[in-house]
Design a protein around this motif. Structure first.
Motif: not given
Length: 196
Positions: A20, A24, A124, A127-128
């Motif tokens: 992640a 990113r 984060i 994005h994960h």
């Protein structure tokens, strides 16, 4: 670059990072037809809520606006420069506010730092979960303050786009070039003032 080429955006790191973090990046091309996934948006906000802060003061507040709402339009109207040309395609816009003065009138010295951590956690987690975020500093803070009647104790620090990556070919030429350019960073040795 097509959506199938997103793997080319993974950072070329000198140490192994969590996926992640390495994957990113901050796109400007968003799918204007994609509706923000409410569960993923909530998870990103929850990640921000649980980030660390000095003395657990939690000096962050957020204005969350989904595309198609008056609040979203008000934020877009206060974006500056190139940000105004692409950010309106995102599924949501998030204004990050730092509480720089506490309710008793005392300065919160670490508020901006703590807010930065909260937004980092938000990006984060997003994005994960398959969303992308892009943080911006190009906005009219006073315009946002007036549009949302923001208390003087709070300072608008950034605006973050959140959504599903779109086709970079939809961007104006100059922005498309930036979107497709290789990702670069200053070398690790160059950012370490002391590494004893």
């Amino acid at each position: 670059m097509s959506l199938a080429d997103l793997s080319t955006r993974t950072a070329d790191t000198t140490a192994q990072l969590l996926p992640a973090l390495a994957e990113r990046w901050s796109p400007r091309s968003y799918d204007a037809a994609a509706v923000i996934d409410e569960e993923k948006l909530n998870a990103a906000l929850e990640a921000a809520r649980w980030s660390p802060s000095a003395a657990n003061t939690q000096p962050w507040r957020f204005i969350v606006a989904r595309r198609g709402t008056p609040a979203f339009d008000a934020i877009v109207a206060n974006l500056l420069g190139f940000n105004a040309t692409w950010a309106g395609s995102a599924g949501a816009l998030i204004v990050a506010l730092a509480e720089v003065i506490d309710p008793e009138g005392n300065e919160r010295r670490w508020a901006n730092y703590d807010l930065g951590q909260a937004v980092a956690h938000l990006t984060i987690q997003a994005h994960h979960d398959g969303l992308h975020a892009h943080q911006m500093g190009g906005f009219d803070a006073q315009g946002l303050r007036e549009a949302f009647d923001i208390d003087e104790r709070f300072v608008p620090v950034s605006v973050t786009t959140l959504g599903t990556v779109g086709d970079p070919d939809a961007l104006p030429d100059r922005l498309r070039e930036r979107e497709l350019a290789p990702r670069t960073r200053v070398a690790l040795d160059d950012i370490l003032v002391v590494n004893a």
